[in-house]
Design a protein around this motif. Structure first.
Motif, short mmCIF file in Angstrom:
data_model
loop_
_atom_site.label_atom_id
_atom_site.label_comp_id
_atom_site.label_asym_id
_atom_site.label_seq_id
_atom_site.Cartn_x
_atom_site.Cartn_y
_atom_site.Cartn_z
N ILE A 20 0.83 -0.93 0.05
CA ILE A 20 -0.05 0.10 0.08
C ILE A 20 0.89 1.40 -0.01
O ILE A 20 0.54 2.16 -0.82
N ASP A 21 1.92 1.19 0.74
CA ASP A 21 2.80 2.38 1.02
C ASP A 21 3.54 2.70 -0.28
O ASP A 21 3.65 3.73 -0.87
N ALA A 22 3.95 1.47 -0.91
CA ALA A 22 4.78 1.84 -2.50
C ALA A 22 3.62 2.23 -3.40
O ALA A 22 4.22 3.19 -4.13
N ALA A 23 2.49 1.61 -3.50
CA ALA A 23 1.26 2.38 -4.54
C ALA A 23 1.04 3.77 -4.07
O ALA A 23 0.92 4.61 -5.14
N ALA A 24 0.96 4.24 -2.85
CA ALA A 24 0.63 5.54 -2.58
C ALA A 24 1.79 6.39 -2.86
O ALA A 24 1.44 7.32 -3.50
N ARG A 31 -0.87 7.18 2.72
CA ARG A 31 -1.46 6.20 2.98
C ARG A 31 -2.58 6.32 3.17
O ARG A 31 -3.66 5.59 2.70
N THR A 32 -3.14 7.16 4.02
CA THR A 32 -4.46 7.46 4.29
C THR A 32 -5.41 7.92 3.18
O THR A 32 -6.50 7.24 2.99
N VAL A 33 -4.89 8.70 2.48
CA VAL A 33 -5.57 9.15 1.13
C VAL A 33 -5.68 8.07 0.20
O VAL A 33 -6.87 8.08 -0.55
N PHE A 34 -4.76 7.26 -0.13
CA PHE A 34 -4.49 6.42 -0.89
C PHE A 34 -5.77 5.29 -0.24
O PHE A 34 -6.66 4.84 -1.37
N ILE A 35 -5.62 4.85 0.71
CA ILE A 35 -6.62 3.70 1.13
C ILE A 35 -8.25 4.35 1.15
O ILE A 35 -9.02 3.52 0.47
N GLN A 36 -8.23 5.60 1.49
CA GLN A 36 -9.57 6.24 1.32
C GLN A 36 -10.17 6.25 0.13
O GLN A 36 -11.27 6.00 -0.37
N GLN A 37 -9.27 6.61 -0.99
CA GLN A 37 -9.63 6.81 -2.24
C GLN A 37 -9.96 5.25 -2.98
O GLN A 37 -10.93 5.32 -3.53
N ALA A 38 -9.22 4.38 -2.72
CA ALA A 38 -9.16 2.82 -3.00
C ALA A 38 -10.71 2.47 -2.69
O ALA A 38 -11.37 1.86 -3.26
N ALA A 39 -10.88 2.68 -1.29
CA ALA A 39 -12.00 2.10 -0.71
C ALA A 39 -13.39 2.56 -1.13
O ALA A 39 -14.37 2.03 -1.42
N LEU A 40 -13.28 3.98 -1.49
CA LEU A 40 -14.55 4.95 -1.98
C LEU A 40 -14.70 4.29 -3.39
O LEU A 40 -15.79 4.08 -3.81
#
Length: 88
Positions: A20-24, A31-40
């Motif tokens: 996740i960190d690498a992709a973000a 990380r938080t924005v990446f996870i939030q966007q992916a989940a949304l």
């Protein structure tokens, strides 16, 4: 008026966090924005799958024809509706 944010906590394996960190990082996000966007994005897809669908013209015509046909009631369903409920 500002809207408060709500916390979502989760635990993941270190290897998952690294991916996740690498992709973000590649997306220049934290990380938080990446996870939030992916989940949304995934949530929107799931919701859309429940209400929207696309068909080719032929398949759509077959679908409409099936909708226009009268409902078929099986003998088992008729028998079930004619039985008395156990609590009656």
């Amino acid at each position: 008026m500002a809207t408060k944010s709500a916390a979502i906590n989760m635990r993941v394996l270190p290897s998952v966090r690294e991916v996740i960190d690498a992709a973000a990082s590649l997306q220049s996000m934290d990380r938080t924005v990446f996870i939030q966007q992916a989940a949304l994005n995934e949530a929107y897809k799931v919701l859309a799958d429940q209400k929207d669908f696309k068909l080719e013209q032929r398949a759509f015509e077959a679908f409409e024809t099936a909708l226009d046909e009268p409902a078929k009631v099986s003998e088992g369903v008729q028998d079930l509706f004619q039985r008395k409920s156990p609590w009656e």
